[in-house]
Design a protein around this motif. Structure first.
Motif, PDB file in Angstrom:
ATOM      1  N   ASN A  25       0.670  -1.331  -0.046  1.00 23.47           N
ATOM      2  CA  ASN A  25       0.186   0.162  -0.127  1.00 23.47           C
ATOM      3  C   ASN A  25       0.915   1.345   0.066  1.00 23.47           C
ATOM      4  OD1 ASN A  25      -3.126   0.041   0.471  1.00 23.47           O
ATOM      5  ND2 ASN A  25      -2.496  -1.808   1.392  1.00 23.47           N
ATOM      6  N   ALA A  28       2.383   1.658  -3.549  1.00 23.26           N
ATOM      7  CA  ALA A  28       1.528   1.994  -4.445  1.00 23.26           C
ATOM      8  C   ALA A  28       1.086   3.578  -4.323  1.00 23.26           C
ATOM      9  CB  ALA A  28       0.139   1.241  -4.222  1.00 23.26           C
ATOM     10  N   GLY A  40       0.276   3.862  -9.704  1.00 23.80           N
ATOM     11  CA  GLY A  40      -0.166   3.107  -8.453  1.00 23.80           C
ATOM     12  C   GLY A  40      -0.800   2.039  -8.591  1.00 23.80           C
ATOM     13  N   VAL A  43       1.186  -1.047  -9.598  1.00 20.59           N
ATOM     14  CA  VAL A  43       1.689  -1.603  -8.378  1.00 20.59           C
ATOM     15  C   VAL A  43       0.722  -2.449  -7.897  1.00 20.59           C
ATOM     16  CG1 VAL A  43       2.692  -1.175  -6.104  1.00 20.59           C
ATOM     17  CG2 VAL A  43       3.571   0.363  -7.925  1.00 20.59           C
ATOM     18  N   GLY A  44      -0.360  -2.119  -7.580  1.00 20.46           N
ATOM     19  CA  GLY A  44      -1.258  -2.887  -6.775  1.00 20.46           C
ATOM     20  C   GLY A  44      -1.601  -4.145  -7.517  1.00 20.46           C
ATOM     21  N   SER A 113       5.153  -3.633 -10.453  1.00 22.60           N
ATOM     22  CA  SER A 113       4.205  -4.536 -10.304  1.00 22.60           C
ATOM     23  C   SER A 113       4.930  -5.794  -9.714  1.00 22.60           C
ATOM     24  CB  SER A 113       3.501  -4.699 -11.709  1.00 22.60           C
ATOM     25  OG  SER A 113       2.342  -5.687 -11.374  1.00 22.60           O
ATOM     26  N   ALA A 116       6.204  -5.701  -6.398  1.00 24.55           N
ATOM     27  CA  ALA A 116       4.731  -5.921  -5.452  1.00 24.55           C
ATOM     28  C   ALA A 116       4.297  -7.271  -5.172  1.00 24.55           C
ATOM     29  CB  ALA A 116       3.815  -4.813  -5.775  1.00 24.55           C
ATOM     30  N   TRP A 165      -7.320  -1.061  -5.041  1.00 27.09           N
ATOM     31  CA  TRP A 165      -6.214  -0.251  -5.638  1.00 27.09           C
ATOM     32  C   TRP A 165      -6.438   0.792  -6.431  1.00 27.09           C
ATOM     33  CZ3 TRP A 165      -2.317  -1.024  -2.867  1.00 27.09           C
ATOM     34  CH2 TRP A 165      -1.947  -2.204  -2.177  1.00 27.09           C
ATOM     35  N   SER A 169      -5.445   4.467  -5.676  1.00 32.33           N
ATOM     36  CA  SER A 169      -4.789   5.185  -6.648  1.00 32.33           C
ATOM     37  C   SER A 169      -5.282   6.595  -7.258  1.00 32.33           C
ATOM     38  CB  SER A 169      -4.394   4.264  -7.851  1.00 32.33           C
ATOM     39  OG  SER A 169      -3.531   3.337  -7.318  1.00 32.33           O
TER      40      SER A 169
END
Length: 220
Positions: A25, A28, A40, A43-44, A113, A116, A165, A169
């Motif tokens: 989190n 992101a 963001g 990444v999530g 990504s 993460a 996410w 974001s």
């Protein structure tokens, strides 16, 4: 239980397990602040893949175990409720921090990504949370052998996590000037409270079922 109900339950679980502010989190949020909404989300999505794997392993594993060990649902609910409350308290007391120096190295969307994903997949506590949540669902969980229902619940988890996410974001990229450690604390307080309430509802359901069972025995 209908397919839609399984999806909706999974959707709620996906948000519940994703909302607590941990490393992914924070990662992101930092990328959404610095690079915008899409970064963001990417990444999530790495964490969503890991959560989907954990959710699938947990729900199919729990279904098999609970079918094999008949009559242990109460024990699963008791332990699961306690762990959810403990986990919620831990999240409530956690104080995540955003880096303020802006000195992070630049990576590609795919690289972030992937990072993460590995952060999420190497957290063994996640699968335990999923296992106890699914185990505590009781009759609201797909029966053993209902693979389609289980898949739909896992799909709901993925949808819920992805929605979280996208929401975070979008929120962060729009209000990035206001995002700070206090904001993260508030998110953790809400997520921790939700987990504790979920654990409390499990015990409430156990109490109601116990009273109903005792009343039935008394009536006999």
């Amino acid at each position: 239980m209908t397919v839609l109900e399984y999806v909706l339950i999974g959707f709620f679980i996906g948000i519940l397990t994703t909302a607590p502010v941990g490393p992914v989190n924070v990662m992101a949020i930092q990328h959404a602040v610095r690079s915008g909404f899409s970064h963001g989300v990417f990444v999530g999505l790495g964490a969503v893949v890991a959560d989907t794997i954990f959710a699938a392993a947990a729900i199919f594993g729990v279904s098999a175990v609970t079918n094999f060990i008949d009559g242990q649902f109460r024990l699963i609910e008791l332990v699961g409720g306690a762990l959810l409350i403990i986990f919620g308290l831990k999240i409530w007391k956690t104080h995540p921090h955003l880096k303020q120096d802006g000195a992070d190295a630049e990576y590609s969307y795919l690289g972030d990504s992937t990072a993460a994903f590995f952060i999420a997949i190497t957290n063994p506590g996640t699968i335990l949370v999923f296992a106890f949540i699914f185990g505590a669902l009781g009759n609201y969980r797909p029966e053993h052998g209902d693979h389609f229902g289980a898949l739909m619940m896992v799909a709901g988890v993925s949808a819920g996590a992805t929605t979280w996410w996208i929401f975070v974001s979008a929120l962060v990229s729009h209000f990035k000037a206001r995002i700070d450690d206090h904001w993260l604390d508030r998110v953790n307080h809400i997520a921790g409270l939700a987990l504790m309430l979920f654990g409390g509802l499990i015990y409430l359901n156990l109490a109601i079922n116990g009273i109903s069972h005792a009343a039935g025995l008394w009536a006999r």
